[in-house]
Write an enzyme that holds these catalytic residues in place. Structure first.
Site, PDB file in Angstrom:
ATOM      1  N   GLU A  38       9.542  -6.538  -3.603  1.00 58.68           N
ATOM      2  CA  GLU A  38       9.983  -5.532  -3.377  1.00 58.68           C
ATOM      3  C   GLU A  38      10.230  -5.097  -1.577  1.00 58.68           C
ATOM      4  OE1 GLU A  38       8.921  -1.622  -3.695  1.00 58.68           O
ATOM      5  OE2 GLU A  38       6.940  -2.140  -4.778  1.00 58.68           O
ATOM      6  N   LYS A 170       1.566   4.115 -10.298  1.00 60.67           N
ATOM      7  CA  LYS A 170       0.935   4.773  -8.582  1.00 60.67           C
ATOM      8  C   LYS A 170      -0.435   5.762  -9.526  1.00 60.67           C
ATOM      9  CE  LYS A 170       4.706   4.808  -6.153  1.00 60.67           C
ATOM     10  NZ  LYS A 170       5.642   3.346  -7.038  1.00 60.67           N
TER      11      LYS A 170
HETATM   12  N1  PSU Z   1       4.262   0.390  -4.842  1.00 62.34           N
HETATM   13  C1  PSU Z   1       3.508   0.211  -3.922  1.00 62.34           C
HETATM   14  N2  PSU Z   1       4.780   1.717  -3.112  1.00 62.34           N
HETATM   15  C2  PSU Z   1       5.305   2.074  -3.386  1.00 62.34           C
HETATM   16  C3  PSU Z   1       6.117   1.119  -4.109  1.00 62.34           C
HETATM   17  C4  PSU Z   1       5.387   0.677  -4.841  1.00 62.34           C
HETATM   18  O1  PSU Z   1       2.471  -0.345  -3.857  1.00 62.34           O
HETATM   19  O2  PSU Z   1       6.479   2.163  -2.245  1.00 62.34           O
HETATM   20  C5  PSU Z   1       7.704   2.275  -4.589  1.00 62.34           C
HETATM   21  C6  PSU Z   1       8.486   1.170  -5.084  1.00 62.34           C
HETATM   22  O3  PSU Z   1       9.194   0.267  -5.011  1.00 62.34           O
HETATM   23  C7  PSU Z   1       8.777   1.704  -6.755  1.00 62.34           C
HETATM   24  C8  PSU Z   1       9.141   2.993  -6.237  1.00 62.34           C
HETATM   25  O4  PSU Z   1       9.943   1.246  -7.264  1.00 62.34           O
HETATM   26  O5  PSU Z   1       7.548   3.028  -5.521  1.00 62.34           O
HETATM   27  C9  PSU Z   1       8.756   3.987  -6.932  1.00 62.34           C
HETATM   28  O6  PSU Z   1       9.714   5.250  -6.515  1.00 62.34           O
HETATM   29  P1  PSU Z   1       9.918   6.796  -7.374  1.00 62.34           P
HETATM   30  O7  PSU Z   1       9.344   7.291  -8.264  1.00 62.34           O
HETATM   31  O8  PSU Z   1      10.788   7.291  -6.834  1.00 62.34           O
HETATM   32  O9  PSU Z   1      11.041   5.672  -8.429  1.00 62.34           O
END
Ligand code: PSU
Ligand code: MN
Length: 316
Positions: A38, A170
């Site tokens: 990603e 996370k």
């Molecule tokens: N993993 C990491 N750092 C990040 C992300 C994932 O170590 O910044 C990102 C990914 O792209 C994931 C997103 O899909 O955060 C999730 O964001 P949200 O909670 O707005 O869906």
């Protein structure tokens, strides 16, 4: 050379086109293993210049396993698998790069925008191009204190038959609720050399998993079994962060609690929540969470490369 691939089956009728620049196009044409990565973690999730380190380490790790890395993004309106070096450069310096979840893809494409893709959006692009293995740091999930903020990553995992390697969801999230949602959605969660859901920055969470694999071959066997049934859900492989960079649970718990308080005070929410909270945790841990984040991204990319390479060997 830039070629376009069309997804098999349903996606073809929707005319979903993915731009696949060299050398990823050649790798796909030759049937070599490819691992999708990603770009939101690079353009929004990690601070500069560490995002560059992450990109380099992840790509090198995939390559070292004998697979070809391909970063997903939208470039001037084109859904892209395999950013070219000059394109990656623009994403690393964050020159007008927005964060794109799955629902944002059509708008970004129609309006010719540049955007970094979350796990959800990356899965859309990678699966449309026929890629089967993907690596990230941590997936999104159910936010704490915000019952209506659930990452689009979860529903996309529920309709994308790929192997997704992560360190769990996370730490800023409600991990128990996230695991329950994954169950409801029918996503198979497999601990890699662990029987517990890792906590992204931490190796353990106390949340037990129903499945475990200890080799890339075992992961491939689970994926093939899912394919036999025609299942549409992802196989979510969760690997604990490497021992030498993982943080103790108390340290992360305290840092996350403070970060959430700060987000509530300043009214940060929605798509900005994840990047803000990750940044606040880096500060609260004196940078240790950043080192953990880089280490686990590299380890996940390596495992994804090994899985893709084994899948390729078995298919020959
Ligand atoms: N993993 C990491 N750092 C990040 C992300 C994932 O170590 O910044 C990102 C990914 O792209 C994931 C997103 O899909 O955060 C999730 O964001 P949200 O909670 O707005 O869906
Ligand atoms: Mn969200």
């Amino acid at each position: 050379m830039a070629t376009e691939t069309r997804a098999p089956g349903g996606s073809l009728s929707r005319g979903f086109r993915v731009r696949v620049p060299s050398p990823v196009a050649e790798a796909i044409a030759a049937g070599r293993p490819v691992v999708a990565l990603e770009s939101s973690v690079l353009a929004q999730g990690l601070p500069t210049p560490h995002n560059r380190t992450a990109a380099e380490q992840m790509m090198a790790a995939v390559s070292s396993a004998g697979a070809v890395p391909a970063i997903t993004a939208v470039v001037a309106g084109e859904a892209t698998l395999g950013l070219t070096p000059p394109e990656l450069e623009r994403f690393l310096v964050r020159d007008g790069i927005r964060k794109l979840a799955a629902r944002d893809l059509p708008v970004a494409m129609a309006q010719g925008l540049d955007g970094a893709t979350t796990v959800a959006a990356s899965l859309c692009i990678a699966s449309a191009a026929g890629i089967q293995v993907f690596a990230t740091g941590g997936i999104g999930g159910v936010h704490r204190d915000a019952p209506f903020d659930e990452s689009g990553d979860l529903v996309e995992l529920a309709r994308t038959p790929m192997i997704v390697v992560s360190a769990g969801a996370k730490s800023i999230l409600d991990l128990a609720a996230t695991l329950e949602r994954l169950e409801t959605l029918g996503v198979t969660v497999v601990g890699y050399r662990t029987s517990e859901l890792p906590g992204f920055f931490t190796r353990t969470t106390g949340l037990l998993l129903g499945a475990r694999a200890d080799t890339p071959d075992e992961v491939v066997a689970i994926y093939h079994a899912a394919q036999t049934l025609g299942r549409r859900q992802a196989i979510l492989v969760v690997q604990p962060p490497p021992d030498d960079v993982a943080l103790p649970r108390e340290v992360v718990d305290r840092a996350v609690a403070d970060a959430l308080k700060e987000a509530r005070r300043t009214g940060i929410q929605g798509a900005a929540a994840t990047p803000f909270l990750l940044g606040a945790v880096v500060e609260a841990t004196g940078g240790r969470s950043l080192i953990a984040n880089l280490g686990l991204l590299e380890a996940n990319a390596l495992l994804a490369g090994q899985i893709a390479a084994r899948m390729f060997a078995k298919n020959r």
